[in-house]
Design an enzyme around this catalytic site. Structure first.
Site, PDB file in Angstrom:
ATOM      1  N   ASP B  94       0.858  -1.197   0.000  1.00  0.00           N
ATOM      2  CA  ASP B  94       0.000   0.000   0.000  1.00  0.00           C
ATOM      3  C   ASP B  94       0.888   1.239   0.000  1.00  0.00           C
ATOM      4  O   ASP B  94       2.078   1.181   0.343  1.00  0.00           O
ATOM      5  CB  ASP B  94      -0.955   0.019   1.202  1.00  0.00           C
ATOM      6  CG  ASP B  94      -0.246   0.133   2.537  1.00  0.00           C
ATOM      7  OD1 ASP B  94       0.840  -0.477   2.689  1.00  0.00           O
ATOM      8  OD2 ASP B  94      -0.761   0.830   3.424  1.00  0.00           O
ATOM      9  N   GLU B 158       0.185  -0.659   5.915  1.00  0.00           N
ATOM     10  CA  GLU B 158       1.269  -0.029   6.663  1.00  0.00           C
ATOM     11  C   GLU B 158       1.068   1.473   6.766  1.00  0.00           C
ATOM     12  O   GLU B 158       1.329   2.078   7.797  1.00  0.00           O
ATOM     13  CB  GLU B 158       2.623  -0.338   5.997  1.00  0.00           C
ATOM     14  CG  GLU B 158       3.824  -0.162   6.929  1.00  0.00           C
ATOM     15  CD  GLU B 158       4.364   1.265   6.954  1.00  0.00           C
ATOM     16  OE1 GLU B 158       5.182   1.551   7.860  1.00  0.00           O
ATOM     17  OE2 GLU B 158       3.988   2.098   6.108  1.00  0.00           O
TER      18      GLU B 158
END
Lengths: 459, 459
Positions: B94, B158
């Site tokens: 991500d 994250e």
């Protein structure tokens, strides 16, 4: 028998005085709310008509500030007795907004008497206290001629900071010339204590801005080496006062007038309890400068308070940021002997010297106000004392107040006349709050005090 | 000739490695933005397919936290060499949101090469660095079998704080068992300095709330007697550190691991300039604890920073208020030997003892994180050093970092394996900012480092 020996109390027309005040209180003259513009005109017109009916030359003057129209001023005068002093009576006919209206027991603009008190917005602040002077003058006129020349200045912007007043005073300085300015727009010290307020504190209000790095930083990557403007601001604030609660700015206390032993004794006799005072604000202690009683600290000692502070992350939870900037609003209440401009300059000079390494500081002057003190030996003060004795049967208390009333300094500066503050209200009247009220007894005592005081000033 | 003696650099397929990474970078997998949910799935699917093509058993696992669906985890493993160590490679697919998009020179999701750098969101953080390991494994496979057992754990949350990761680690602890966890999700110390990061600071983050009176007060009427929670808060903050920049909370430094003379020497040799560091953040000085260099203060010394502060009036102009409440967010970066829970307790015990009279204080624990340090003598550190020497032709720098990486502590706690942080990026890559980039050279060196490091770990 001259009017000055008459027992005016017996001549009061209480019913009529109440009826007229209620009529004024029914006009929702909320200066902050533009939808009440017409009501402002109605309230001003009501007062002009009343003063005209008392033989005054009266008019409603438009005002402006910065090119914007303000609410009108009612001005009226009767200069009947050449050679006698001229008394300028100041008051205001505008009121605070009524919100939150649901907390009012009776409607804010429908005056209602309960247990000897008039409940209505403006009842004490300031329609009731100002109108007491109108009725005081009427009382004297019912007995003959006025003992002094009287001017009324009733503004409509006090509750929004009197933005047009200074310009108005400047433009009409000659016309407004007076020997003394009489204001009743506050509170007596306590219910059984007739009060003359002879001092107000002044103000120096600054904003301190602290800049560290040129952007917000991650406190992990930079913590331990980057300057932190919030920590720096806290250090600066701590550096402004010592452990005894004294302000540490060099020169801050220069010229501060000491309290006289007489004042300290006088205030020590006032009905005041630290315990009750602390309880009234829910505080567990009343910290302040060592060596002074609470009233002395509130009325006659300068202070320094942070009024606002900000910087970094203020939301929920945690954010590991070292802010680039922080700021605080800091104000100092000043006492006679201190000059706001000088104090502001001292702060601006001092703060950079105590700022820690790595930050830039800026101290912006925001606002200032002169402290005011009327000499206790002045004939005006003595006249007020005698008038209050005649009404209340006991000597007046001579108090000061910790706040500032900016218009008082304006009056002194622009008209050059001393100000006499004789208040009829009480803190418990809850001005600015829902269910504002004014004791009927305080209203009628106000009328009597006004009449006796004008007599005494004419002697 | 075994692969460990091969010059892998000659075998790099740069073109193919770039083409594949660009494909991944074109998927706008912004975890914070719900409209990109489908893109998250596409990115995960891309990685699973790639790892399957390399012979891994790979899957995409759904995640959840607090009953809410999270973004999927890509999990893959090849356990080819029983008896050899198992290396778990962690990364995330991500990316940060691209805003402000108008500041991008080329579109954030259209990777563009300029002057040897790939410009794209996620290029360095962390798609580029994570994909270097995928290509590193592929490079080894092109030469024969893997020297170690390899597991990939590539998460999709994250950039939003890895909310589902701890639960995922807990649920899959057996499967994820490894001898060492390899992470490349940060920055090398400097362009010419291959770096192994062997320490992270921990964190204790609290909120201090101060209450004075039970309501906001007028600073005129009450200034000098009422407790001021903002001044009190400033005093508390000042009381947390002394003039030498040391934290004054009793017991705060108990157990803090001293820097060894070797560490101090090693860091003193790193290419660091205080002047350049200060200039890079626009600061005129780098204040901090006396007796330590900047890098020592940033990496190995605990700190205390106020991260946010609020109270009273924060608007334009002046308001003469003494606030009822004020608050601050305060965080302490911790170092090996300090325990976040104990430090938080010490703060909670100490703050009330330094609060001035008349205020109530509350210290709320908000967040904590364990400091991490990997033994410099560990075989994993030595393997990384050798791998980096082979790629860069010079010994690695052993650095720590001032920040905390919460997942690192989670890995240690839940999987019980040491963590090896070998970063390929640089601060100048500007992760999280517009025009994020990753040098092509750093990408290919990352691929090589990954391959050599897996070889070294297999020895």
């Amino acid at each position: 028998m001259t009017t000055s020996q008459t027992d005016l109390a017996a001549l009061l027309n209480r019913e009529e005085a109440e009826r007229e005040l209620f009529e004024l209180l029914r006009i929702p003259s909320v200066s902050a709310d533009p939808t009440h513009a017409e009501d402002m005109g109605r309230a001003a017109g009501f007062l002009r008509a009343k003063l005209e009916s008392l033989g005054f030359t009266a008019r409603v003057d438009a005002t402006e500030h910065g090119g914007k129209a303000g609410h009108p001023v009612v001005y009226a005068e009767r200069q009947d007795v050449p050679g006698k002093p001229t008394v300028l009576i100041y008051g205001h006919y505008d009121v605070q907004p009524e919100a939150p209206v649901e907390e009012w027991v009776s409607p804010p603009f429908e005056p209602t008497v309960r247990e000897g008190r008039i409940y209505a917005r403006g009842s004490t602040d300031d329609k009731g206290q100002a109108y007491a002077h109108v009725r005081g003058v009427e009382l004297l006129l019912s007995q003959g001629e006025l003992p002094v020349n009287v001017k009324f200045l009733l503004e409509g912007e006090e509750e929004v900071g009197s933005p047009s007043l200074a310009a108005y005073l400047g433009a009409h300085a000659d016309e407004l010339k007076a020997d003394v300015i009489l204001i009743s727009d506050g509170s007596r010290f306590a219910p059984d204590v007739p009060t003359v307020t002879y001092g107000l504190r002044g103000l120096s209000y600054v904003e301190i801005l602290v800049q560290g790095a040129n952007r917000d930083l991650h406190s992990g990557a930079y913590g331990g080496a980057a300057p932190n403007p919030i920590n720096a601001l806290a250090e600066i604030i701590c550096g402004l006062k010592d452990e005894q609660g004294r302000v540490t700015i060099p020169g801050f206390y220069d010229g501060v007038e000491d309290l006289t032993p007489e004042e300290r004794e006088m205030w020590a006799r006032l009905p005041h309890s630290d315990e009750e005072f602390a309880a009234s604000i829910g505080a567990s202690a009343l910290p302040g400068e060592e060596g002074y009683s609470t009233l002395e600290r509130l009325w006659a000692r300068p202070t320094l308070d942070v009024n606002g502070i900000w910087g970094g992350y203020q939301g929920e939870g945690s954010k590991t940021v070292i802010a680039a900037k922080a700021g605080a609003k800091v104000s100092m209440r000043l006492v006679p002997g201190q000059d706001p401009e000088r104090i502001t300059r001292l702060v601006q000079e001092y703060v950079p010297t105590i700022a820690p390494q790595g930050v830039k500081v800026e101290v912006r002057a925001l606002h200032g106000g002169q402290p005011v003190k009327v000499d206790l030996d002045s004939p005006y003060i003595k006249a007020a004392d005698r008038a209050l004795q005649r009404v209340y049967g006991r000597p007046a208390a001579f108090a000061r107040t910790g706040g500032s009333i900016p218009i008082v300094a304006d009056f002194r500066r622009l008209l050059g006349a001393p100000v006499l503050l004789v208040d009829f209200g009480l803190n418990e009247d809850a001005p600015h709050s829902p269910n504002e009220s004014f004791a009927l007894e305080d209203y009628h005592n106000g009328i009597l005090t006004s009449a006796y005081l004008l007599q005494e000033l004419g002697e």
